[in-house]
Design a protein around this motif. Structure first.
Motif, PDB file in Angstrom:
ATOM      1  N   ALA A 529       0.838  -1.193   0.000  1.00  0.00           N
ATOM      2  CA  ALA A 529       0.000   0.000   0.000  1.00  0.00           C
ATOM      3  C   ALA A 529       0.865   1.232   0.000  1.00  0.00           C
ATOM      4  O   ALA A 529       1.749   1.411   0.798  1.00  0.00           O
ATOM      5  CB  ALA A 529      -0.912  -0.011   1.221  1.00  0.00           C
ATOM      6  N   SER A 531       3.027   2.415  -2.368  1.00  0.00           N
ATOM      7  CA  SER A 531       4.362   2.399  -2.918  1.00  0.00           C
ATOM      8  C   SER A 531       4.583   3.662  -3.711  1.00  0.00           C
ATOM      9  O   SER A 531       3.707   4.194  -4.357  1.00  0.00           O
ATOM     10  CB  SER A 531       4.552   1.174  -3.828  1.00  0.00           C
ATOM     11  N   GLY A 539       4.278   4.998   0.423  1.00  0.00           N
ATOM     12  CA  GLY A 539       4.029   4.013   1.458  1.00  0.00           C
ATOM     13  C   GLY A 539       5.087   4.007   2.523  1.00  0.00           C
ATOM     14  O   GLY A 539       5.962   4.867   2.579  1.00  0.00           O
ATOM     15  N   GLU A 570       5.699  -0.125 -10.172  1.00  0.00           N
ATOM     16  CA  GLU A 570       5.123   0.103  -8.855  1.00  0.00           C
ATOM     17  C   GLU A 570       3.700   0.650  -8.955  1.00  0.00           C
ATOM     18  O   GLU A 570       2.817   0.271  -8.176  1.00  0.00           O
ATOM     19  CB  GLU A 570       6.007   1.067  -8.054  1.00  0.00           C
ATOM     20  N   ARG A 571       3.464   1.518  -9.945  1.00  0.00           N
ATOM     21  CA  ARG A 571       2.105   2.041 -10.129  1.00  0.00           C
ATOM     22  C   ARG A 571       1.148   0.929 -10.538  1.00  0.00           C
ATOM     23  O   ARG A 571       0.001   0.879 -10.086  1.00  0.00           O
ATOM     24  CB  ARG A 571       2.119   3.164 -11.173  1.00  0.00           C
ATOM     25  N   ASP A 574       0.326  -1.070  -7.502  1.00  0.00           N
ATOM     26  CA  ASP A 574      -0.645  -0.367  -6.649  1.00  0.00           C
ATOM     27  C   ASP A 574      -2.067  -0.598  -7.146  1.00  0.00           C
ATOM     28  O   ASP A 574      -2.996  -0.844  -6.358  1.00  0.00           O
ATOM     29  CB  ASP A 574      -0.343   1.128  -6.642  1.00  0.00           C
ATOM     30  N   LYS A 575      -2.248  -0.517  -8.474  1.00  0.00           N
ATOM     31  CA  LYS A 575      -3.583  -0.712  -9.038  1.00  0.00           C
ATOM     32  C   LYS A 575      -4.068  -2.142  -8.799  1.00  0.00           C
ATOM     33  O   LYS A 575      -5.227  -2.371  -8.441  1.00  0.00           O
ATOM     34  CB  LYS A 575      -3.560  -0.412 -10.533  1.00  0.00           C
ATOM     35  N   THR A 577      -3.109  -4.150  -6.431  1.00  0.00           N
ATOM     36  CA  THR A 577      -3.372  -4.308  -4.998  1.00  0.00           C
ATOM     37  C   THR A 577      -4.748  -3.767  -4.633  1.00  0.00           C
ATOM     38  O   THR A 577      -5.487  -4.372  -3.849  1.00  0.00           O
ATOM     39  CB  THR A 577      -2.286  -3.594  -4.177  1.00  0.00           C
TER      40      THR A 577
END
Length: 627
Positions: A529, A531, A539, A570-571, A574-575, A577
Motif C-alpha cells: 500500500a 508504494s 508508502g 510500482e504504479r 498499486d492498481k 493491490t
C-alpha cells in the motif's frame, strides 16, 4: 517414572476454587507448558507441585531425593548478597571459568552486569536474570519456571529456549510467550475453572486440539439444545401441561435447564473506528537522538531520515537499552531530538501505551478512569456506556469500583488499552503491550489489530505477537543505524550472532547523497500500500540519509530509464493491490452466493498471477540497480 504426583488436590483463595480435585503427574524428562487466564490458578498449581504451598485437600508426592529448581514470580534474592555470591555460590573462578555451560549462562543472562554489585542495587530485570542464572547453573531433576521470559529481550529468549531444550531435566513452565511454549514444550496443560486440561504438543498443537474439542462439544451442545426445546415445548403444550405430564419428563427438562452453564468470563476487545489519516504521518529528517537527552546516554539515531505512512505496521526490535522506547517517546513528542526535524501529520490522533503506565492515576476508581476519557461510545446502532465496555473487558460488578493502585499489572494494562482505544486513535505506539496479558487476551488483541486500519509502531519481546500483528521488522543495533529485517526475527538473531552491522535502510529504499538534493524513498514490498516516492505521499519507508548507495555500474542515462520503469511497475502493482482489496470485499459480501464466489475467485487468481509476474520484473530491475 513420575517425579511428582498430585492426587485429588483442591485449593482456593477466598470463595473461588483455583484447583478442584486435580490429579496428575510429572514424568522424568517431560516438558510441559502451562497456560490459562490470569488469576486462573497457574501459579498456584506450580507452587503446589513445588511443595511451596500445601493444598487444602488431596496429596502431593515427590519421588525420593527429587531436586527441584523453582523460579517463582516473587523476588527471593538476599538484598545484601552480590551477584557473584548468588549465582556462583562460592564457586572458585577457575571452576566456573573452565565450565562451558556456566560461561554460556553468564554470557547470555548476566552479560556486562558487575558480579560484585549488591542485589539491592539491581533493577527488577537484572534481579530476574540473576535468579534465572542461579537456577540454571545448578543441576535439577525438575525445573519449574513461572514467567521466565519477563525482562528478557528476543535474543535472550531464543537462547533460553535452546538451552532448556538441550537439558535432560523435566521442565514445567508458565508463560504467555507462545513462541517460547512451542520451542520448549511437548505437552500443554490448561488451567481452567479449577481443572487441568491436558494436551499433547506445544502451543500450536494445543490450539488445534482445543479447536477440535470445541467443535465436538458444540455438536453435543447443539443436540442438547434441540432436545431442550422439544422438552419445553412438550411441557407447555395444552392447559393442563404442568400437572398431567409424567413426572420423570418434567424432571428431565428441568435438569437440562439447570445444567445451562453460566456466561463465560471472556475478555472482548471492541473494534473502534479510526479517524482518517492523511498522506503524512511522521517525517523524521536528519534526526540525531541520544537516550539520555542531547549528547548524553547511548546513541539511538545518528542523522537518520525516517518516514511513516498511513497503514504502516512496524515492529521495532533491539536488545534492552538499544533505544526502542526512546524512539516511541520521540514520536509521541515527550522527548526532543538532539538535532533534526520531526514533522507530524495534521490528521494524526495518537495513542501511546508506555511500559510504565504513568498515565493512570493510582488514586482513581476504574470506572472514573475510563469515564474521564469518554462516558458513552456509539458502536453501530447501539450506544455503550463506559461501565458496559468495562464489563465486556472483564471488569465486572465491584471490580469497576476498585482503586487503580490496587489492580494487578495485567488489569492495569487492559484498562489503559481500553482508555486508548476509546479515544479513537489512528496512530498507535505500543511499548511492550503484551506484558502481564494472558493468552486469551493476547488473541483478542491480535484480532483487533488485524483489522485496525491505522499506523502501528510496536515494541515487543513477544516474538509470536510481533510477527503476528506487524508486516515488517526494523532493528536498532545500538550504533545509530536502522536496519530492515526482511527475514524478521530469525534474520535479526542470525545477524546478531554473526556480529554483522546492517546497513540502515528499509528494503529497497534508496537515498541520494546529501549534496544532490532530497532523497527519494520507495516501498520495500512490491505492490504494498502506498508504494512510491515520499514526496508523493508514498508508502511505509525508513531511510538513513547517511547510508552509502551501492554502485550499480550503469550510466546515468541507463539508471534513469531503469528507475522510470521501476516506478511504472510500482504504479501497476498499486492498481492490482487495490483491485485485490476490492475483490476480497466483494467475496466477503457474497459469502452465501457460491456461483458469484466462483467468478470472483477466478478473477482474483488472474490478478494474483499478474502481480507475481510484475513483482518478478520489479525485483529484477531493483537487482540491476543495486537496490
Amino acid at each position: 517414572m513420575n517425579l511428582v504426583n498430585l492426587e485429588s488436590v483442591s485449593h482456593a483463595y477466598g470463595p473461588k476454587p483455583l484447583l478442584s480435585d486435580v490429579s496428575l503427574g510429572v514424568e522424568a524428562g517431560e516438558r510441559i507448558g502451562v497456560v490459562g487466564r490470569n488469576g486462573g490458578g497457574k501459579t498456584t498449581l506450580m507452587s503446589v507441585i513445588a511443595g511451596d504451598v500445601r493444598p487444602h485437600s488431596g496429596r502431593v508426592t515427590h519421588t525420593g531425593g527429587l531436586q527441584v529448581g523453582f523460579l517463582s514470580q516473587q523476588d527471593t534474592l538476599d538484598a545484601a548478597a552480590t551477584v557473584r555470591e548468588i549465582v556462583l555460590s562460592g564457586m572458585a573462578e577457575h571452576e566456573w571459568a573452565g565450565n562451558q555451560r556456566v560461561r554460556e549462562i553468564l554470557t547470555n543472562l548476566i552479560g556486562d552486569l558487575d558480579l560484585e554489585a549488591k542485589s539491592r542495587d539491581l533493577s527488577g530485570g537484572e534481579r530476574r536474570r540473576t535468579a534465572l542464572a542461579k537456577l540454571l547453573i545448578d543441576d535439577h531433576d525438575l525445573i519449574m519456571l513461572d514467567e521466565p521470559t519477563n525482562h528478557l529481550d528476543i535474543e535472550a529468549i531464543a537462547w533460553l529456549a535452546g538451552h532448556l531444550a538441550a537439558r535432560k531435566s523435566a521442565l514445567l513452565v508458565v508463560t504467555h510467550d507462545r513462541w517460547f511454549l512451542d520451542a520448549v514444550s511437548t505437552r500443554t496443560w490448561e488451567v481452567v475453572d479449577g481443572r487441568v486440561e491436558r494436551y499433547e504438543g506445544g502451543y500450536a498443537a494445543y490450539v488445534l486440539a482445543k479447536a477440535e474439542r470445541a467443535r465436538i462439544a458444540q455438536a453435543a451442545e447443539d443436540r442438547r439444545q434441540n432436545l431442550m426445546r422439544k422438552e419445553i415445548a412438550w411441557l407447555r403444550r395444552g392447559p393442563p401441561a404442568r400437572t398431567s405430564k409424567p413426572k420423570f419428563r418434567i424432571e428431565a427438562a428441568q435438569a437440562l435447564i439447570a445444567n445451562e452453564p453460566p456466561p463465560r468470563e471472556t475478555v472482548e476487545l471492541m473494534r473502534f473506528a479510526a479517524a482518517r489519516l492523511g498522506k503524512t504521518v511522521y517525517d523524521l529528517e536528519d534526526i540525531t537522538l541520544h537516550a539520555g537527552g542531547p549528547a548524553t546516554g547511548p546513541l539511538v539515531l545518528d542523522r537518520c531520515t525516517w518516514q511513516f505512512g498511513p497503514g504502516d505496521r512496524i515492529g521495532l526490535i533491539g536488545v534492552n537499552g538499544s533505544g526502542k522506547s526512546s524512539v516511541l517517546r520521540l514520536l509521541a513528542d515527550t522527548i526532543k531530538p538532539d538535532s533534526g526535524r520531526v514533522t507530524r501529520g495534521k490528521t494524526v490522533r495518537l495513542a501511546h501505551l508506555s511500559q510504565e503506565l504513568t498515565e493512570l492515576d493510582p488514586t482513581r476508581r476504574v470506572l472514573e478512569t475510563v469515564e474521564e476519557v469518554r462516558k458513552y461510545l456509539q458502536l453501530g446502532k447501539r450506544e455503550w456506556t463506559a461501565s458496559q465496555l468495562l464489563e465486556r473487558l472483564g471488569f465486572r460488578g465491584e471490580d469497576q469500583w476498585k482503586v487503580v493502585g490496587d489492580l494487578s499489572g495485567g488489569e492495569r494494562r487492559r484498562l489503559q488499552l481500553l482508555r486508548l482505544l476509546m479515544d479513537d486513535p489512528n496512530v498507535l505506539l505500543l511499548d511492550e503491550p503484551t506484558n502481564d496479558l494472558d493468552i486469551e487476551t493476547l488473541n483478542e488483541l491480535e484480532d483487533l489489530l488485524d483489522g485496525w486500519p491505522g499506523t502501528l509502531i510496536l515494541v515487543s519481546h513477544d516474538r509470536y505477537f510481533l510477527e503476528r500483528v506487524t508486516d515488517r521488522s526494523v532493528a536498532l543495533l545500538g550504533d545509530g543505524k536502522l536496519a530492515l529485517l526482511p527475514g524478521g526475527v530469525d534474520e535479526y538473531l542470525e545477524r546478531r550472532a554473526a556480529g554483522t552491522a546492517l546497513t540502515a535502510r528499509l528494503g529497497t529504499a534508496t537515498a541520494t547523497s546529501r549534496t544532490s538534493g532530497p532523497a527519494t524513498v520507495t516501498s520495500d514490498r512490491p505492490g504494498g500500500a502506498g508504494s512510491g516516492s515520499a514526496d508523493a505521499g508514498g508508502g511505509p519507508s525508513i531511510a538513513d540519509s547517511s547510508s552509502p548507495q551501492a554502485p550499480s555500474g550503469l550510466s546515468a542515462k541507463e539508471e534513469r530509464e531503469l528507475r522510470k520503469e521501476l516506478n511504472r511497475l510500482e504504479r501497476q502493482l498499486d492498481k492490482l493491490t487495490a483491485q485485490e482489496a476490492r475483490l476480497h470485499g466483494a467475496m466477503a459480501e457474497a459469502a452465501s452466493d457460491y456461483a458469484k464466489l466462483g467468478t470472483l475467485d477466478a478473477e482474483l487468481r488472474e490478478i494474483t498471477a499478474q502481480k507475481d509476474t510484475i513483482e518478478a520484473e520489479w525485483l529484477d530491475l531493483a537487482d540491476r540497480l543495486g537496490d
